[in-house]
Structure formats: structure tokens, C-alpha cells
Design a protein around this motif. Structure first.
Motif, PDB file in Angstrom:
ATOM      1  N   GLN A  96     -27.349 -18.122 -36.924  1.00 63.40           N
ATOM      2  CA  GLN A  96     -28.131 -17.135 -37.694  1.00 63.40           C
ATOM      3  C   GLN A  96     -28.456 -17.657 -39.095  1.00 63.40           C
ATOM      4  O   GLN A  96     -29.571 -17.520 -39.574  1.00 63.40           O
ATOM      5  N   LEU A  97     -27.472 -18.273 -39.728  1.00 65.10           N
ATOM      6  CA  LEU A  97     -27.745 -18.819 -41.068  1.00 65.10           C
ATOM      7  C   LEU A  97     -28.689 -20.019 -40.973  1.00 65.10           C
ATOM      8  O   LEU A  97     -29.520 -20.238 -41.858  1.00 65.10           O
ATOM      9  N   ALA A  98     -28.577 -20.778 -39.863  1.00 62.71           N
ATOM     10  CA  ALA A  98     -29.464 -21.934 -39.689  1.00 62.71           C
ATOM     11  C   ALA A  98     -30.930 -21.476 -39.700  1.00 62.71           C
ATOM     12  O   ALA A  98     -31.801 -22.159 -40.225  1.00 62.71           O
ATOM     13  N   TRP A  99     -31.190 -20.321 -39.124  1.00 59.24           N
ATOM     14  CA  TRP A  99     -32.584 -19.854 -39.128  1.00 59.24           C
ATOM     15  C   TRP A  99     -33.070 -19.626 -40.561  1.00 59.24           C
ATOM     16  O   TRP A  99     -34.177 -20.012 -40.931  1.00 59.24           O
ATOM     17  N   VAL A 100     -32.211 -19.014 -41.359  1.00 58.54           N
ATOM     18  CA  VAL A 100     -32.585 -18.791 -42.763  1.00 58.54           C
ATOM     19  C   VAL A 100     -32.855 -20.142 -43.431  1.00 58.54           C
ATOM     20  O   VAL A 100     -33.860 -20.316 -44.144  1.00 58.54           O
ATOM     21  N   PHE A 101     -31.982 -21.113 -43.166  1.00 61.77           N
ATOM     22  CA  PHE A 101     -32.162 -22.435 -43.784  1.00 61.77           C
ATOM     23  C   PHE A 101     -33.400 -23.153 -43.258  1.00 61.77           C
ATOM     24  O   PHE A 101     -33.993 -23.963 -43.964  1.00 61.77           O
TER      25      PHE A 101
END
Ligand code: TYM
Length: 343
Positions: A96-101
């Protein structure tokens, strides 16, 4: 120096694709154990299964390799009580955080990564989108724990610089001081273990020649034979590290010895300087077998109880999510996603 605002926390990961080899052990796993045992950090170690599928993995093999890698971590000395031991896909906040990044990092940054260039080769059009975005997921792995230190081998240095760039851009764009600038920890005699067949190439699981690497699963005879046949020059060993400068194969074997023996290179050369490889290699083989054989035997023993491995990984995931869920929630809040109130 790391920012005192953040809890000293170590994160690192290894891909469950193929066998663990001596480079993974000396460059990473052994150092993970050292950092756990120092007691100065919280330690989180991960089998990065989502990274593994950036290139094709047979589902059955991936499942086996993930469990075997978990057994390898434990056999090498990672204690699942003192460290958090997880496989990446069971802690959804990584992805999920990878998508933000993915939305913070720039295409140009990814395109400059040497590992992307090497792995995508001449046919980048056919590479997966995941392979291109690989470093963004890696940054998320680290930053979703607010990790301050990341022990890795030399080949991951560029990815860790990118992790810092992503953290800095996020903090800058949103006007916050939320993600730490993580310190790479690339230390010791064996941060870049080279192929036994060619001192100019890294020891790697993708090398087609099995003679180029020592696998953690090799038996004593195989380890001894690979070391005996390792490429060297014809000079005796030098007495000082300076004498290794233009002798990559000799340097590699000395570095491996130093790392396995937990001794500085200078001391190894003080002992072996002036002696031929025909004397040094058997000693190196004995040392490698003494260090690695108990680990591979313990790995095999642990693999007899896959249910226990699975239980360890789900317990690890539950503990990990106590850290990652609040960090993701706070990230979403910073970027303007509507959701539950922050606690
Ligand atoms: P991976 O799976 O290729 O390698 C795992 C670790 O082993 C080190 N290593 C070596 N060290 C010395 N000599 C060698 N020949 C050698 N070959 C491999 C690597 O430097 C690495 O530390 N992208 C990572 C996995 C990853 C990760 C992360 C690491 C995903 N997320 C977050 C740290 C933090 C990788 O592919 O490693």
C-alpha cells in the motif's frame, strides 16, 4: 547520524528466489544476526516475496523458497522472538505504501537504477512493470517501519540512496518531517563477495555456473571442491592488504576467510602472507564447512515442520502490523485520504 526523533530500528530483506548463497550470508544474513544480537535496535527481517515475482516464479517453487529462506534466517541465528520475521505479502502495508511512493518517485529515477538496466537487459519493453517499480516497493519496505538502519551488501547501495530521495521528496512535497532518512549499513570484509570463477563478477544466484557460488545447501564435499577449484593467480598470498589491490580472486578468498572467521583482513594476511594457495584453500574450506554445515543441517531440520514456519510468519506479520498500520494511516492522512481519525 540518525535522527533521534526515530526509534533505532533495522529493516532488511532477502528475495526468496533460488538458493541462499555465501554472498547473501556474509553480506546480509550474518550481519542481520549481529545487529539483532547487539541489542541496540529493534530488528525486522523480511522475505520479500512480492519483489521475487517481478520476474516469473513458479508458485510451488516460490512457496518452498519462502519457507526455506525463513528456515535459513532462523538457522543462521535470527530469533523470531527478539526480531520480527515476516514475509512481505502478509503485511499489506508494504504494497500500500509502495503505491503512494510510485506517485512520489519519478520515472527517470527508476530508469537510472543499474539493477533495472541489468535485469531488464536489451528488451526492457518486455520487462514487468513491477521490475521497473521495484525500488519503490523497497523504499516502502523500509519506510513503513520508519527504519533508521538497513544492513545490505554493496549492490543495494543505489536502491538505498533512492529510498532517501523518496523520503526527502515526500517530506518536502507535503511539508512534513515524517519519514526518516535511512542509513545504509554496508560494513565488514564481505560486502561484495565475488564469483569463485571470475573475480570481476559478483557471486549471484543467477550465474549459470553453480561452481561460481557456494550455496548454503551445499554439502561439505561440494564446498571443499568448489573452493579447491576456485580461480586464483599463481603468486603466494601477500602479507599486507595493499598486496591484494590488483589480485581480485585472491582478495575475494581472503575477504571470505576474514568474514567467516570474524577477523580483520590484516590479521588473516599476517597469518597466511607468503604461503601458497595450496595451503590457504584447504584451511578456507575447513572454515567454510565448519561455519556453514551446521546452518544447512538446521535448515533441513526446520523444513521438516513447515506448519511451524508458517505459524512463525503469521505471528511475525501480526507484530509487524502494529508498527506498519499506524504509519500507513498517518501517511494517508498527510496526503489527504479520508479515513478513520488518527490515534
Ligand atoms: P537480494 O535478495 O538480491 O540479496 C539479499 C542480500 O544479500 C546481499 N548480497 C550480497 N552481499 C555480498 N556479496 C554478494 N555477492 C551478494 N549478493 C547479494 C544483498 O546486497 C542483499 O543485502 N532488493 C533486495 C531485497 C530487498 C531489501 C528491501 C533489502 C527488498 N526490500 C529492503 C533491504 C531493505 C535484494 O534483491 O536482495
Amino acid at each position: 547520524m540518525s535522527d533521534p526523533k526515530f526509534t533505532p530500528r533495522v529493516f532488511s530483506g532477502i528475495q526468496p528466489s533460488g538458493n541462499l548463497h555465501l554472498g547473501n550470508y556474509l553480506g546480509a544474513l550474518k550481519r542481520f544476526v549481529d545487529m539483532q544480537d547487539q541489542g541496540a535496535f529493534e530488528t525486522v527481517y523480511c522475505m520479500v516475496d512480492l519483489h521475487a515475482i517481478t520476474v516469473w516464479q513458479e508458485p510451488r517453487d516460490l512457496r518452498h523458497a519462502t519457507r526455506e529462506l525463513c528456515a535459513g534466517f532462523i538457522a543462521a541465528g535470527i530469533d523470531p522472538e527478539r526480531s520480527i520475521l515476516i514475509n512481505q505479502s502478509q503485511v499489506p502495508e508494504h504494497a500500500q505504501l509502495a503505491w503512494v511512493f510510485n506517485c512520489v518517485a519519478r520515472m527517470g529515477w527508476m530508469g537510472r537504477m543499474t539493477q533495472w538496466k541489468e535485469k531488464s537487459g536489451r528488451n526492457a519493453e518486455a520487462a514487468s512493470l513491477g521490475l521497473f517499480a521495484y525500488p519503490s516497493l523497497m523504499a516502502a519496505d523500509i519506510l513503513v517501519y520508519h527504519a533508521t538502519h538497513v544492513p545490505v551488501g554493496e549492490d543495494q547501495k543505489q536502491h538505498l540512496e533512492l529510498t532517501r530521495d523518496i523520503a526527502a521528496k515526500f517530506n518536502h512535497d507535503y511539508g512534513v518531517d515524517f519519514f526518516p532518512l535511512t542509513e545504509p549499513v554496508i560494513e565488514g570484509a564481505a560486502t561484495r563477495v565475488m564469483s569463485l570463477r571470475d573475480g570481476s563478477r559478483k557471486m549471484s544466484k543467477s550465474d549459470p555456473s553453480d561452481q561460481s557460488r557456494i550455496n548454503m545447501s551445499d554439502d561439505a564435499d561440494t564446498i571443499a571442491r568448489k573452493i579447491r577449484r576456485a580461480r586464483t593467480d599463481s603468486e603466494p598470498l601477500p602479507s599486507e592488504a595493499r598486496g591484494l589491490e590488483h589480485r581480485p580472486e585472491a582478495r575475494n578468498l581472503v575477504n571470505i576467510y576474514a568474514a567467516l572467521a570474524d577477523r580483520p583482513v590484516d590479521r588473516v594476511l599476517a597469518e597466511f602472507g607468503g604461503r601458497p594457495f595450496s595451503e590457504f584453500k584447504p584451511q578456507l574450506a575447513d572454515l567454510a564447512v565448519a561455519r556453514l554445515a551446521p546452518i544447512s543441517a538446521e535448515m533441513a531440520r526446520l523444513m521438516d515442520n513447515e506448519d511451524e514456519i508458517d505459524r512463525i510468519l503469521s505471528r511475525g506479520a501480526a507484530r509487524a502490523r502494529e508498527i506498519t498500520a499506524p504509519v500507513l494511516r498517518a501517511t494517508y492522512d498527510i496526503i489527504g485520504m479520508v479515513g478513520p481519525k488518527r490515534i
